[in-house]
Design an enzyme around this catalytic site. Structure first.
Site, PDB file in Angstrom:
ATOM      1  N   PHE A   1       0.868  -1.181   0.000  1.00  0.00           N
ATOM      2  CA  PHE A   1       0.000   0.000   0.000  1.00  0.00           C
ATOM      3  C   PHE A   1       0.902   1.228   0.000  1.00  0.00           C
ATOM      4  CE2 PHE A   1      -2.626   3.334   1.639  1.00  0.00           C
ATOM      5  CZ  PHE A   1      -3.941   3.002   1.383  1.00  0.00           C
TER       6      PHE A   1
ATOM      7  N   GLU B   1      -1.120  -7.691   4.918  1.00  0.00           N
ATOM      8  CA  GLU B   1       0.150  -8.384   5.038  1.00  0.00           C
ATOM      9  C   GLU B   1       1.191  -7.525   5.757  1.00  0.00           C
ATOM     10  OE1 GLU B   1       3.668 -10.301   2.161  1.00  0.00           O
ATOM     11  OE2 GLU B   1       1.828  -9.480   1.301  1.00  0.00           O
TER      12      GLU B   1
END
Length: 374
Positions: free
Chosen positions: A220, A255
């Site tokens: 991200f 994650e």
């Protein structure tokens, strides 16, 4: 050369300081990476150059890459790495302009003329921020245009996300979300996501034709010039909302999030649960059964750990007496072996200290939400 010139430190550069990353639009915005160890080694040091500067630049729309390495002197030593070749090995092959800045400008100027997003870019959401309009798209990696764009930007993941790796673009379970300025087409950020098959039990497997998946946010990234402006929350919320509407997605995971992303996730998830009425339900009945809580967790598509954190935050914000009982019970179970081998008074003190740390952290998150809403 003087004796001073033979000192190793005179020929050693910090890779993080030597590498200058730029995104070029009307103006160039330059910034330093957080990590360079995947490229230049764990020490993040480069030996063998004086006055080393490594320019890595990208067009703000097409992200056509440009590399130019400059230095005043270089040792003639077999152990001196070729910093340019090292960097190029992490960039898309035959797609980088080296040293010729005029050629690079000509190339991305021409690309901009035909830089139209293909039909594979599916619009997910739009939002306004500081007088500008932004749009979020979702794509798979099967499209050539998407692969070209991802190969150009993926180096940002290893430069700004610790322990990040390049993803397998041949795996059809990967999807990429793209955030763009609607008018200028400038790329603001991107997110790689992955879908895991979710086994829900034998009966469900036998009866349900539709496959169910866990959706994972992997990498991200909001590019540095656009950070701390609210884009991260808008992008995260848009991704989650799209997954909540997808009946084949059963659970949303992240994650290995760092602390900054954990905070972003907590704030947005907490606000979402409030908007969806879960806070009101807790205020009316804080002693929900385990079955009711599990049903709520599944409806919000939250993994168990994240749901329990949010539940504790809501209990704290509601001044519920169950907050302390619930947190201490969790901490006791988690640390049972260590606490069981400790003097009872010391164990009690350690448990209380851990509880206070959790409470302070939750308050920090809650207060950041309340402040932003003022």
């Amino acid at each position: 050369m003087s004796a001073d010139d033979f000192k190793p430190e005179k020929w050693t550069s910090s890779a993080n300081e030597a590498l200058k990353v730029s995104i070029v639009g009307e103006n160039a915005v330059q910034f330093s990476p957080l990590f360079t160890y995947p490229i230049y080694g764990d020490s993040e040091k480069i030996y063998g150059y004086k006055d080393l500067v490594i320019h890595l630049a990208f067009d703000s729309i097409t992200f056509k890459p440009y590399v130019n390495v400059k230095y005043s002197a270089k040792l003639k030593d077999d152990e001196v790495v070729d910093v340019q070749e090292k960097l190029l090995s992490f960039l898309p092959q035959n797609d980088v302009i080296v040293r010729d800045e005029a050629k690079w400008v000509d190339c991305f100027t021409e690309e901009r003329k035909i830089h139209d997003l293909p039909d594979s870019f599916k619009k997910v959401s739009e939002y306004s921020l500081n007088g500008e309009e932004y749009v979020i798209y979702k794509t798979s990696l099967i499209d050539d245009f998407v692969r070209k764009m991802h190969r150009r930007v993926q180096i940002f993941s290893i430069l700004f996300i610790e322990a990040a790796n390049y993803i397998d673009e041949t795996d059809s379970n990967w999807e990429v979300f793209w955030l763009l300025n609607k008018k200028s087409k400038k790329l603001v950020g991107f997110v790689t996501t992955y879908r895991y098959w979710h086994y829900l039990g034998g009966q469900s497997f036998d009866e349900n034709i539709d496959q169910k998946f866990r959706a994972k946010i992997s990498q991200f990234l909001i590019f540095p010039p656009y950070q701390d402006k609210g884009h991260g929350s808008c992008l995260y919320d848009a991704i989650v909302q799209s997954w909540l509407l997808n009946k084949n997605i059963t659970e949303i995971t992240v994650e290995d999030p760092n602390e900054a992303f954990d905070d972003l996730r907590d704030r947005n998830d907490l606000q979402r649960l409030r908007k969806m009425g879960f806070d009101t339900i807790l205020q009316k009945n804080s002693q929900l059964s385990d079955k009711a809580l599990e049903s709520s967790r599944k409806s919000f598509k939250l993994e168990e750990r994240q749901f329990n954190r949010l539940l504790e935050m809501l209990l704290l914000s509601n001044n519920s007496p169950l907050f302390e009982l619930r947190v201490k019970k969790r901490l006791f179970i988690k640390n049972y072996d260590a606490l069981n081998q400790t003097d009872p008074d010391e164990a009690k003190e350690a448990l209380q200290n851990s509880f206070e740390l959790v409470k302070d952290d939750y308050r920090r998150i809650i207060e950041s939400i309340n402040t932003s809403e003022v």
